[in-house]
Motif scaffolding. Structure first.
Motif, PDB file in Angstrom:
ATOM      1  N   GLY A  37      -2.533   5.059  -6.604  1.00 13.99           N
ATOM      2  CA  GLY A  37      -2.966   3.829  -7.269  1.00 13.99           C
ATOM      3  C   GLY A  37      -1.827   2.845  -7.463  1.00 13.99           C
ATOM      4  N   GLU A  38      -0.664   3.365  -7.818  1.00 14.45           N
ATOM      5  CA  GLU A  38       0.501   2.500  -7.999  1.00 14.45           C
ATOM      6  C   GLU A  38       0.945   1.903  -6.669  1.00 14.45           C
ATOM      7  OE1 GLU A  38       5.078   2.635  -9.696  1.00 14.45           O
ATOM      8  OE2 GLU A  38       3.768   4.354 -10.044  1.00 14.45           O
ATOM      9  N   LEU A  39       0.944   2.724  -5.619  1.00 12.86           N
ATOM     10  CA  LEU A  39       1.306   2.207  -4.299  1.00 12.86           C
ATOM     11  C   LEU A  39       0.320   1.135  -3.859  1.00 12.86           C
ATOM     12  CD1 LEU A  39       3.047   2.184  -1.781  1.00 12.86           C
ATOM     13  CD2 LEU A  39       1.743   4.151  -0.931  1.00 12.86           C
ATOM     14  N   ALA A  40      -0.957   1.355  -4.131  1.00  9.06           N
ATOM     15  CA  ALA A  40      -1.966   0.352  -3.784  1.00  9.06           C
ATOM     16  C   ALA A  40      -1.682  -0.959  -4.517  1.00  9.06           C
ATOM     17  CB  ALA A  40      -3.359   0.872  -4.126  1.00  9.06           C
ATOM     18  N   ARG A  41      -1.365  -0.890  -5.791  1.00  8.45           N
ATOM     19  CA  ARG A  41      -1.060  -2.100  -6.561  1.00  8.45           C
ATOM     20  C   ARG A  41       0.200  -2.792  -6.041  1.00  8.45           C
ATOM     21  NH1 ARG A  41      -2.450   1.119 -10.493  1.00  8.45           N
ATOM     22  NH2 ARG A  41      -0.333   1.595 -11.200  1.00  8.45           N
ATOM     23  N   ARG A  42       1.238  -2.018  -5.791  1.00  9.73           N
ATOM     24  CA  ARG A  42       2.511  -2.601  -5.343  1.00  9.73           C
ATOM     25  C   ARG A  42       2.419  -3.230  -3.960  1.00  9.73           C
ATOM     26  NH1 ARG A  42       7.605   1.327  -6.683  1.00  9.73           N
ATOM     27  NH2 ARG A  42       7.366   1.438  -8.938  1.00  9.73           N
ATOM     28  N   SER A  43       1.589  -2.651  -3.109  1.00 11.18           N
ATOM     29  CA  SER A  43       1.519  -3.117  -1.723  1.00 11.18           C
ATOM     30  C   SER A  43       0.348  -4.064  -1.471  1.00 11.18           C
ATOM     31  CB  SER A  43       1.431  -1.924  -0.769  1.00 11.18           C
ATOM     32  OG  SER A  43       0.227  -1.205  -0.998  1.00 11.18           O
ATOM     33  N   GLY A  44      -0.610  -4.107  -2.393  1.00 10.85           N
ATOM     34  CA  GLY A  44      -1.781  -4.958  -2.196  1.00 10.85           C
ATOM     35  C   GLY A  44      -2.763  -4.394  -1.189  1.00 10.85           C
ATOM     36  N   VAL A  45      -2.716  -3.083  -0.979  1.00 10.74           N
ATOM     37  CA  VAL A  45      -3.568  -2.411  -0.007  1.00 10.74           C
ATOM     38  C   VAL A  45      -4.459  -1.431  -0.766  1.00 10.74           C
ATOM     39  CG1 VAL A  45      -3.542  -0.846   1.979  1.00 10.74           C
ATOM     40  CG2 VAL A  45      -1.858  -2.665   1.810  1.00 10.74           C
ATOM     41  N   SER A  46      -5.685  -1.274  -0.334  1.00 11.01           N
ATOM     42  CA  SER A  46      -6.606  -0.371  -1.023  1.00 11.01           C
ATOM     43  C   SER A  46      -6.180   1.087  -0.869  1.00 11.01           C
ATOM     44  CB  SER A  46      -8.021  -0.544  -0.476  1.00 11.01           C
ATOM     45  OG  SER A  46      -8.118  -0.027   0.834  1.00 11.01           O
TER      46      SER A  46
ATOM     47  N   ASP B  44       7.476  -0.426   1.331  1.00 12.89           N
ATOM     48  CA  ASP B  44       8.013  -1.145   2.485  1.00 12.89           C
ATOM     49  C   ASP B  44       7.315  -0.702   3.772  1.00 12.89           C
ATOM     50  OD1 ASP B  44       9.761  -2.491   0.819  1.00 12.89           O
ATOM     51  OD2 ASP B  44      11.413  -1.095   1.184  1.00 12.89           O
ATOM     52  N   ARG B  45       7.060   0.586   3.877  1.00 14.96           N
ATOM     53  CA  ARG B  45       6.371   1.118   5.060  1.00 14.96           C
ATOM     54  C   ARG B  45       4.967   0.533   5.157  1.00 14.96           C
ATOM     55  NH1 ARG B  45       6.696   5.457   8.956  1.00 14.96           N
ATOM     56  NH2 ARG B  45       8.894   5.027   8.641  1.00 14.96           N
ATOM     57  N   VAL B  46       4.252   0.472   4.044  1.00  9.76           N
ATOM     58  CA  VAL B  46       2.888  -0.064   4.040  1.00  9.76           C
ATOM     59  C   VAL B  46       2.899  -1.549   4.422  1.00  9.76           C
ATOM     60  CG1 VAL B  46       0.893  -0.600   2.571  1.00  9.76           C
ATOM     61  CG2 VAL B  46       1.989   1.646   2.426  1.00  9.76           C
ATOM     62  N   VAL B  47       3.845  -2.296   3.898  1.00  7.31           N
ATOM     63  CA  VAL B  47       3.960  -3.713   4.245  1.00  7.31           C
ATOM     64  C   VAL B  47       4.201  -3.863   5.747  1.00  7.31           C
ATOM     65  CG1 VAL B  47       5.402  -5.784   3.963  1.00  7.31           C
ATOM     66  CG2 VAL B  47       4.669  -4.469   1.955  1.00  7.31           C
ATOM     67  N   ARG B  48       5.075  -3.037   6.284  1.00 13.43           N
ATOM     68  CA  ARG B  48       5.350  -3.093   7.728  1.00 13.43           C
ATOM     69  C   ARG B  48       4.090  -2.745   8.531  1.00 13.43           C
ATOM     70  NH1 ARG B  48      10.763  -1.345   9.339  1.00 13.43           N
ATOM     71  NH2 ARG B  48      11.083  -3.521   8.918  1.00 13.43           N
ATOM     72  N   ILE B  49       3.347  -1.745   8.100  1.00 13.82           N
ATOM     73  CA  ILE B  49       2.099  -1.368   8.776  1.00 13.82           C
ATOM     74  C   ILE B  49       1.130  -2.547   8.760  1.00 13.82           C
ATOM     75  CG2 ILE B  49       0.049   0.102   8.623  1.00 13.82           C
ATOM     76  CD1 ILE B  49       2.002   2.307   7.501  1.00 13.82           C
ATOM     77  N   GLN B  50       1.000  -3.197   7.613  1.00 12.46           N
ATOM     78  CA  GLN B  50       0.114  -4.351   7.485  1.00 12.46           C
ATOM     79  C   GLN B  50       0.533  -5.478   8.425  1.00 12.46           C
ATOM     80  OE1 GLN B  50      -2.740  -5.053   5.070  1.00 12.46           O
ATOM     81  NE2 GLN B  50      -2.688  -2.956   5.807  1.00 12.46           N
TER      82      GLN B  50
END
Length: 122
Positions: free
Chosen positions: A4-13, A44-50
């Motif tokens: 949940g925290e990663l979702a909030r920080r990255s803006g991804v569900s 950072d990884r999630v942002v790069r994936i996006q």
């Protein structure tokens, strides 16, 4: 951090984060209670994936590419020549899309200008 925290920080569900794990794009550890626990570099990884998805790459291509990109969890691996060739094709596709968008913007600018001139003449 938990999902949940990663979702909030990255803006991804959270659903997308689970999908990224299924595709091998993101990894987590499990707590004794079975909850996902992500490291600090996960955002950072999630942002790069996006960003790579936004560029039009599919998850299989992203999974191949991620180990070759430098990020907080280490240096890049050496990409093989077929990956480099595939990426050049993707870059050319993006360049064509940019050109198409620029032509569309120019067309809209012309319509806006013409409509503005007609409105001013009335």
């Amino acid at each position: 951090m938990r999902i949940g925290e990663l979702a909030r920080r990255s803006g991804v569900s959270t659903r997308s984060l689970r999908y990224y794990e299924q595709q091998g794009l993101l990894s987590s550890e499990r707590t004794p209670g079975g909850q996902r626990e992500y490291g600090e570099t996960a955002r950072d990884r999630v942002v790069r994936i996006q960003e790579l998805y936004a560029a039009g790459l599919c998850s299989a291509k992203i999974a191949t590419l991620l180990p070759c990109m430098r990020d907080a969890d280490g240096g890049p691996a050496e990409p093989d020549s077929s990956l480099v060739a595939d990426l050049m094709v993707e870059r050319d596709r993006i360049d064509r899309m940019i050109g198409d968008l620029q032509r569309s913007r120019e067309l809209l600018d012309g319509v806006i200008k013409a409509a503005s001139a007609e409105g001013a003449a009335v």
